[in-house]
Design an enzyme around this catalytic site. Structure first.
Site, PDB file in Angstrom:
ATOM      1  N   SER A  60      -1.848  13.628 -14.353  1.00  0.00           N
ATOM      2  CA  SER A  60      -3.103  13.552 -15.116  1.00  0.00           C
ATOM      3  C   SER A  60      -3.379  14.884 -15.807  1.00  0.00           C
ATOM      4  CB  SER A  60      -4.270  13.234 -14.184  1.00  0.00           C
ATOM      5  OG  SER A  60      -5.498  13.329 -14.872  1.00  0.00           O
ATOM      6  N   ASP A  63       0.869  -1.173   0.000  1.00  0.00           N
ATOM      7  CA  ASP A  63       0.000   0.000   0.000  1.00  0.00           C
ATOM      8  C   ASP A  63       0.912   1.231   0.000  1.00  0.00           C
ATOM      9  OD1 ASP A  63      -1.598   2.155   0.590  1.00  0.00           O
ATOM     10  OD2 ASP A  63      -2.597   1.228   2.321  1.00  0.00           O
ATOM     11  N   VAL A  64       0.921   1.984  -1.095  1.00  0.00           N
ATOM     12  CA  VAL A  64       1.850   3.126  -1.202  1.00  0.00           C
ATOM     13  C   VAL A  64       1.494   4.256  -0.239  1.00  0.00           C
ATOM     14  CG1 VAL A  64       2.488   2.658  -3.600  1.00  0.00           C
ATOM     15  CG2 VAL A  64       0.601   4.238  -3.116  1.00  0.00           C
ATOM     16  N   TYR A 116      -8.628  15.090  -6.545  1.00  0.00           N
ATOM     17  CA  TYR A 116      -7.792  14.408  -7.550  1.00  0.00           C
ATOM     18  C   TYR A 116      -6.950  15.432  -8.330  1.00  0.00           C
ATOM     19  CZ  TYR A 116      -6.898  11.194 -11.510  1.00  0.00           C
ATOM     20  OH  TYR A 116      -6.323  10.407 -12.489  1.00  0.00           O
ATOM     21  N   ALA A 117      -7.582  16.533  -8.758  1.00  0.00           N
ATOM     22  CA  ALA A 117      -6.847  17.543  -9.536  1.00  0.00           C
ATOM     23  C   ALA A 117      -5.752  18.175  -8.685  1.00  0.00           C
ATOM     24  CB  ALA A 117      -7.809  18.607 -10.060  1.00  0.00           C
TER      25      ALA A 117
HETATM   26  P1  NAP Z   1      -6.925   1.606 -12.117  1.00  0.00           P
HETATM   27  O1  NAP Z   1      -7.388   0.776 -13.264  1.00  0.00           O
HETATM   28  O2  NAP Z   1      -7.888   1.932 -11.030  1.00  0.00           O
HETATM   29  O3  NAP Z   1      -5.623   0.905 -11.500  1.00  0.00           O
HETATM   30  C1  NAP Z   1      -4.963   1.455 -10.390  1.00  0.00           C
HETATM   31  C2  NAP Z   1      -4.342   0.334  -9.588  1.00  0.00           C
HETATM   32  O4  NAP Z   1      -3.715   0.913  -8.414  1.00  0.00           O
HETATM   33  C3  NAP Z   1      -5.383  -0.663  -9.070  1.00  0.00           C
HETATM   34  O5  NAP Z   1      -4.904  -1.978  -9.183  1.00  0.00           O
HETATM   35  C4  NAP Z   1      -5.534  -0.234  -7.624  1.00  0.00           C
HETATM   36  O6  NAP Z   1      -6.013  -1.266  -6.763  1.00  0.00           O
HETATM   37  C5  NAP Z   1      -4.124   0.151  -7.279  1.00  0.00           C
HETATM   38  N1  NAP Z   1      -4.043   0.925  -6.033  1.00  0.00           N
HETATM   39  C6  NAP Z   1      -4.989   1.717  -5.490  1.00  0.00           C
HETATM   40  N2  NAP Z   1      -4.574   2.204  -4.308  1.00  0.00           N
HETATM   41  C7  NAP Z   1      -3.331   1.705  -4.104  1.00  0.00           C
HETATM   42  C8  NAP Z   1      -2.402   1.827  -3.049  1.00  0.00           C
HETATM   43  N3  NAP Z   1      -2.675   2.556  -1.956  1.00  0.00           N
HETATM   44  N4  NAP Z   1      -1.226   1.178  -3.134  1.00  0.00           N
HETATM   45  C9  NAP Z   1      -0.947   0.408  -4.213  1.00  0.00           C
HETATM   46  N5  NAP Z   1      -1.808   0.238  -5.232  1.00  0.00           N
HETATM   47  C10 NAP Z   1      -2.985   0.886  -5.193  1.00  0.00           C
HETATM   48  O7  NAP Z   1      -6.354   3.019 -12.623  1.00  0.00           O
HETATM   49  P2  NAP Z   1      -5.700   3.441 -14.030  1.00  0.00           P
HETATM   50  O8  NAP Z   1      -6.746   4.027 -14.858  1.00  0.00           O
HETATM   51  O9  NAP Z   1      -4.848   2.357 -14.543  1.00  0.00           O
HETATM   52  O10 NAP Z   1      -4.790   4.662 -13.533  1.00  0.00           O
HETATM   53  C11 NAP Z   1      -3.422   4.519 -13.208  1.00  0.00           C
HETATM   54  C12 NAP Z   1      -2.849   5.912 -12.926  1.00  0.00           C
HETATM   55  O11 NAP Z   1      -3.053   6.771 -14.062  1.00  0.00           O
HETATM   56  C13 NAP Z   1      -3.502   6.609 -11.744  1.00  0.00           C
HETATM   57  O12 NAP Z   1      -2.538   7.355 -11.025  1.00  0.00           O
HETATM   58  C14 NAP Z   1      -4.486   7.535 -12.408  1.00  0.00           C
HETATM   59  O13 NAP Z   1      -4.794   8.636 -11.592  1.00  0.00           O
HETATM   60  C15 NAP Z   1      -3.723   7.933 -13.653  1.00  0.00           C
HETATM   61  N6  NAP Z   1      -4.553   8.410 -14.745  1.00  0.00           N
HETATM   62  C16 NAP Z   1      -5.483   7.604 -15.322  1.00  0.00           C
HETATM   63  C17 NAP Z   1      -6.232   8.099 -16.385  1.00  0.00           C
HETATM   64  C18 NAP Z   1      -7.264   7.260 -17.095  1.00  0.00           C
HETATM   65  O14 NAP Z   1      -7.947   7.806 -17.971  1.00  0.00           O
HETATM   66  N7  NAP Z   1      -7.400   5.981 -16.796  1.00  0.00           N
HETATM   67  C19 NAP Z   1      -6.059   9.417 -16.826  1.00  0.00           C
HETATM   68  C20 NAP Z   1      -5.107  10.208 -16.196  1.00  0.00           C
HETATM   69  C21 NAP Z   1      -4.351   9.689 -15.168  1.00  0.00           C
HETATM   70  P3  NAP Z   1      -7.623  -1.311  -6.457  1.00  0.00           P
HETATM   71  O15 NAP Z   1      -8.288  -1.518  -7.766  1.00  0.00           O
HETATM   72  O16 NAP Z   1      -7.730  -2.457  -5.509  1.00  0.00           O
HETATM   73  O17 NAP Z   1      -7.952   0.038  -5.850  1.00  0.00           O
END
Ligand code: NAP
Length: 248
Positions: A141, A63-64, A154-155
């Site tokens: 993001s 957990d980060v 988030y922002a």
């Molecule tokens: P995602 O599908 O929700 O995957 C995120 C992963 O991180 C999940 O496996 C989640 O586990 C895990 N996680 C959550 N809390 C954590 C913690 N405390 N310690 C370790 N792992 C943890 O998200 P994603 O869309 O791939 O996004 C990845 C990154 O890109 C994020 O930082 C997000 O803000 C950024 N981002 C995404 C988008 C987009 O459009 N998808 C756009 C801009 C930025 P759980 O599922 O169990 O919570």
């Protein structure tokens, strides 16, 4: 020779989505990848899937948002895989609500994981990389660059990641540690699944993207791989938008 041959790389939030895509690409480029995620079973399965492809991947439940857990995991990885060369800060959560309705808990949770967690890992990596140099890539993001309705927490955290990256780049350059930041636009993952499965909403969002499509984890992963490698050895402190032209 692949561009990340034998480098030890940590990718946080790697059980699914963008993090999993990044872990796959870094491993394909020859890195020994430590996949971190809060979800132990999911990260073990993700690492096993990479090993099926004969890639070097190990899953760790971390957990980060927990300072001591981050330090312990770094110590374990240094012992098991060797000194850390690459840190990809990707783990993130979203707890959306309009400002008048956002709770203290929603605010605190997102700041803790999406910003403070990035500090914990950056601090641990700076200690680990001090002797040999290294590369950090932070996933911010588009919301951190231009704001986002219903996502003040988030922002704010994602804008904080841009500042964190620039400060780390300036302070750690003397140790040949580079830090860069990627700001993804709309990427198809579980985090955006709800919005993107609504055809009308999807069309509306895509209509705002000049390249007229949503992004894929690979779009992010290939740039991470470049920023993690020696091909980008003169690049630090930069913010790269990967968004199909949504923010120009
Ligand atoms: P995602 O599908 O929700 O995957 C995120 C992963 O991180 C999940 O496996 C989640 O586990 C895990 N996680 C959550 N809390 C954590 C913690 N405390 N310690 C370790 N792992 C943890 O998200 P994603 O869309 O791939 O996004 C990845 C990154 O890109 C994020 O930082 C997000 O803000 C950024 N981002 C995404 C988008 C987009 O459009 N998808 C756009 C801009 C930025 P759980 O599922 O169990 O919570």
């Amino acid at each position: 020779m692949s561009k990340l041959n034998n480098k030890v790389a940590i990718v946080t939030g790697a059980a699914q989505g963008i993090g999993r895509g990044i872990a796959l690409e870094l491993a394909r480029q020859g890195a020994k990848v430590a996949l971190w995620d809060i979800n132990a079973d999911a990260v073990a399965a993700a690492a096993a899937a990479l090993r099926e492809e004969k890639l070097n991947a190990t899953g760790y439940a971390v957990d980060v948002g927990q300072s001591a857990a981050v330090d312990e995991a770094f110590a374990r990885i240094e012992q098991e895989l060797g000194p850390v060369d690459v840190l990809v800060n990707n783990a993130g959560i979203s707890r959306a609500a309009m400002i008048p309705k956002m709770t203290d808990e929603q605010w605190d949770d997102v700041i803790q994981i999406n910003l403070t967690g990035f500090f914990y890992t950056t601090r641990a990596a700076s200690r680990s990389m001090k002797e040999r140099g290294g590369a950090m890539v932070n996933i911010s993001s588009l919301a951190g660059q231009r704001g986002s309705i219903g996502q003040i927490n988030y922002a704010a955290a994602k804008a904080g990641v841009i500042g964190l990256t620039k400060a780390a780049a300036k302070e750690l350059a003397r140790y040949k540690i580079r830090a860069n930041c990627i700001c993804p636009g709309l990427i198809e993952t579980d985090m955006t699944g709800k919005v993107l499965s609504d055809e009308k909403l999807r069309a509306q969002y895509v209509g705002e993207i000049p390249l007229a499509r949503v992004g894929l984890p690979l779009d992010i992963a290939q740039t991470v791989s470049f920023l993690a490698s020696d091909e980008s050895s003169f690049i630090t402190g930069q913010v790269m938008g990967i968004n199909g032209g949504a923010y120009i």
